[in-house]
Design a protein around this motif. Structure first.
Motif, PDB file in Angstrom:
ATOM      1  N   ASN A  93       0.816  -1.040  -0.379  1.00 10.61           N
ATOM      2  CA  ASN A  93       0.140  -0.154   0.314  1.00 10.61           C
ATOM      3  C   ASN A  93       1.085   1.169  -0.293  1.00 10.61           C
ATOM      4  N   LEU A  94       2.052   1.545  -0.749  1.00  7.78           N
ATOM      5  CA  LEU A  94       3.205   2.364  -0.805  1.00  7.78           C
ATOM      6  C   LEU A  94       1.886   3.706  -1.481  1.00  7.78           C
ATOM      7  N   MET A  95       2.231   4.794  -1.436  1.00  3.86           N
ATOM      8  CA  MET A  95       1.854   6.433  -2.173  1.00  3.86           C
ATOM      9  C   MET A  95       2.432   5.918  -3.699  1.00  3.86           C
ATOM     10  N   PRO A  96       1.883   5.646  -5.446  1.00  2.00           N
ATOM     11  CA  PRO A  96       2.824   5.282  -6.178  1.00  2.00           C
ATOM     12  C   PRO A  96       3.074   7.094  -6.947  1.00  2.00           C
ATOM     13  N   GLY A  97       2.826   7.655  -6.134  1.00  2.00           N
ATOM     14  CA  GLY A  97       3.421   9.040  -7.071  1.00  2.00           C
ATOM     15  C   GLY A  97       4.661   9.016  -6.494  1.00  2.00           C
ATOM     16  N   LEU A  98       4.868   9.002  -4.847  1.00  2.00           N
ATOM     17  CA  LEU A  98       5.812   9.197  -4.101  1.00  2.00           C
ATOM     18  C   LEU A  98       7.078   8.177  -4.279  1.00  2.00           C
ATOM     19  N   THR A  99       8.125   9.594  -3.872  1.00  2.00           N
ATOM     20  CA  THR A  99       9.767   7.979  -3.955  1.00  2.00           C
ATOM     21  C   THR A  99       9.068   7.991  -2.724  1.00  2.00           C
ATOM     22  N   VAL A 100      10.688   6.598  -2.752  1.00  2.00           N
ATOM     23  CA  VAL A 100      10.390   6.396  -1.314  1.00  2.00           C
ATOM     24  C   VAL A 100      10.850   6.912  -0.235  1.00  2.00           C
ATOM     25  N   ALA A 101      11.224   8.317  -0.601  1.00  2.00           N
ATOM     26  CA  ALA A 101      11.353   9.377   1.164  1.00  2.00           C
ATOM     27  C   ALA A 101      10.762  10.057   1.105  1.00  2.00           C
ATOM     28  N   ASP A 102       9.878   9.662   0.026  1.00  2.00           N
ATOM     29  CA  ASP A 102       8.209  10.645   1.112  1.00  2.00           C
ATOM     30  C   ASP A 102       7.623   9.882   1.054  1.00  2.00           C
ATOM     31  N   ASN A 103       7.697   8.547   0.585  1.00  2.00           N
ATOM     32  CA  ASN A 103       6.553   7.850   1.294  1.00  2.00           C
ATOM     33  C   ASN A 103       6.385   7.112   2.831  1.00  2.00           C
ATOM     34  N   LEU A 104       8.378   7.780   2.823  1.00  2.00           N
ATOM     35  CA  LEU A 104       8.494   6.614   4.606  1.00  2.00           C
ATOM     36  C   LEU A 104       8.132   7.950   5.352  1.00  2.00           C
ATOM     37  N   GLU A 137       7.626   1.684  -8.072  1.00  2.00           N
ATOM     38  CA  GLU A 137       7.348   1.294  -9.447  1.00  2.00           C
ATOM     39  C   GLU A 137       8.904   0.355  -9.725  1.00  2.00           C
ATOM     40  N   GLU A 138       9.316   1.196  -9.119  1.00  2.00           N
ATOM     41  CA  GLU A 138      11.343   1.211 -10.035  1.00  2.00           C
ATOM     42  C   GLU A 138      11.856  -0.408  -8.654  1.00  2.00           C
ATOM     43  N   LEU A 139      10.701  -0.670  -7.468  1.00  3.56           N
ATOM     44  CA  LEU A 139      11.311  -1.296  -6.441  1.00  3.56           C
ATOM     45  C   LEU A 139      10.954  -2.606  -6.207  1.00  3.56           C
ATOM     46  N   SER A 140      12.155  -3.270  -5.413  1.00  2.00           N
ATOM     47  CA  SER A 140      11.353  -5.172  -5.977  1.00  2.00           C
ATOM     48  C   SER A 140      10.589  -4.692  -5.043  1.00  2.00           C
ATOM     49  N   GLY A 141      10.190  -6.463  -4.801  1.00  2.00           N
ATOM     50  CA  GLY A 141       8.994  -6.451  -3.913  1.00  2.00           C
ATOM     51  C   GLY A 141       9.929  -6.562  -2.630  1.00  2.00           C
ATOM     52  N   GLY A 142      11.272  -7.063  -2.337  1.00  2.00           N
ATOM     53  CA  GLY A 142      11.681  -7.194  -0.783  1.00  2.00           C
ATOM     54  C   GLY A 142      11.664  -5.662  -0.350  1.00  2.00           C
ATOM     55  N   GLN A 143      12.022  -4.542  -1.690  1.00  2.00           N
ATOM     56  CA  GLN A 143      12.445  -3.070  -1.105  1.00  2.00           C
ATOM     57  C   GLN A 143      10.797  -2.397  -0.899  1.00  2.00           C
ATOM     58  N   GLN A 144      10.501  -2.537  -1.893  1.00  2.00           N
ATOM     59  CA  GLN A 144       8.901  -2.164  -0.847  1.00  2.00           C
ATOM     60  C   GLN A 144       8.394  -2.552   0.541  1.00  2.00           C
ATOM     61  N   GLN A 145       9.066  -4.136   0.530  1.00  2.00           N
ATOM     62  CA  GLN A 145       8.349  -3.749   1.782  1.00  2.00           C
ATOM     63  C   GLN A 145       8.862  -3.166   2.831  1.00  2.00           C
ATOM     64  N   ARG A 146      10.435  -2.851   2.850  1.00  2.00           N
ATOM     65  CA  ARG A 146      11.066  -2.979   3.689  1.00  2.00           C
ATOM     66  C   ARG A 146      10.581  -0.836   3.882  1.00  2.00           C
ATOM     67  N   VAL A 147       9.790  -0.410   2.567  1.00  2.00           N
ATOM     68  CA  VAL A 147       9.717   1.003   2.633  1.00  2.00           C
ATOM     69  C   VAL A 147       8.435   0.966   3.888  1.00  2.00           C
ATOM     70  N   ALA A 148       7.479   0.110   3.084  1.00  2.00           N
ATOM     71  CA  ALA A 148       6.150  -0.436   4.465  1.00  2.00           C
ATOM     72  C   ALA A 148       6.484  -0.361   5.895  1.00  2.00           C
ATOM     73  N   ILE A 149       7.820  -1.372   5.879  1.00  2.00           N
ATOM     74  CA  ILE A 149       8.126  -0.777   7.074  1.00  2.00           C
ATOM     75  C   ILE A 149       8.448   0.908   7.887  1.00  2.00           C
ATOM     76  N   GLY A 150       9.465   0.941   7.388  1.00  2.00           N
ATOM     77  CA  GLY A 150      10.199   2.547   7.407  1.00  2.00           C
ATOM     78  C   GLY A 150       8.811   3.551   7.579  1.00  2.00           C
ATOM     79  N   ARG A 151       7.967   3.174   6.821  1.00  2.00           N
ATOM     80  CA  ARG A 151       6.643   4.439   6.898  1.00  2.00           C
ATOM     81  C   ARG A 151       6.206   4.241   8.306  1.00  2.00           C
TER      82      ARG A 151
END
Length: 219
Positions: A93-104, A137-151
């Protein structure tokens, strides 16, 4: 930190009410981790949604930090969720229009508790420091999950709810994601409740219970 007492939940179906939770009781203190085991469809996600204030129980009570969720209006539950509870969804459930930094930073900004130093530390600990300008969309599944945890942790919540957080990952990536999540939870001192079907992963948490036939039993 968290107490669930006699929680009952059913859903309406064309055939009549479908009972999912039939009187669930559990307690979780600050700094503790608890694995909620159960097969698919056992009601794990339903219980996490009730604890997170995303849905309401038919009967029973959920108390978070001494506050009964049933006494809160919708806006008050939303504020509690923003400021005190971090939720890690199975589908990221990351925000597709936001960067990793902004999602965090997303939830922390909404809660008015954004700390750029803490956000950058999370990014570094989660191996995301060099990915801040990328989009989901530029991240792997594992990277996306790390972003979700960080957020979820960026707001410095008192409770983290994780719904099958490694369910979409291969075993090695899932193990690493859980290790990082538990490490960061220990660092912040919050409580951690994870729904999972994996007894192997559950063994890494402080306590374990199993949801079966709508009630909690020994694992």
């Amino acid at each position: 930190m968290l107490r669930v007492s006699g929680v009952v939940k059913s859903y309406a179906t064309p055939q009549g009410p479908l009972p999912v939770l039939k009187g669930v009781d559990l307690a979780l203190a600050a700094g503790e981790s608890l694995a909620l085991l159960g097969e698919s469809g056992s009601g794990k996600s339903t219980l996490l949604h009730l604890i997170g204030g995303l849905d309401e129980a038919d009967r029973g009570e959920i108390t978070f930090g001494g506050v009964a969720l049933s006494t809160l209006a919708d806006g008050e539950r939303a504020a509690l969720r923003r400021e005190g509870i971090g939720i890690v969804f199975q589908q990221f459930n990351l925000m597709p229009g936001l960067t990793v930094a902004d999602n965090l930073a997303f939830q922390a900004r909404i809660a008015g508790r954004f700390d750029p130093v803490w956000r950058d530390e999370l990014a570094d600990r989660l191996g995301l420091a060099n990915l801040g300008g990328r989009y989901p969309e530029e991240l792997s599944g594992g990277q996306q999950q790390r972003v979700a945890i960080g957020r979820a942790l960026a707001v410095k919540p008192r409770l983290v709810l994780a719904d099958e957080p490694t369910g979409n990952l291969d075993e090695a990536t899932g193990d690493e994601v859980l290790r990082l999540a538990l490490d960061l939870v220990a660092r912040t001192g919050c409580a951690f409740l994870m729904a999972t079907h994996s007894t192997r992963l559950a063994a890494r948490l402080d306590h374990r219970v199993r949801l079966a036939s709508g009630v909690l039993v020994a694992p």
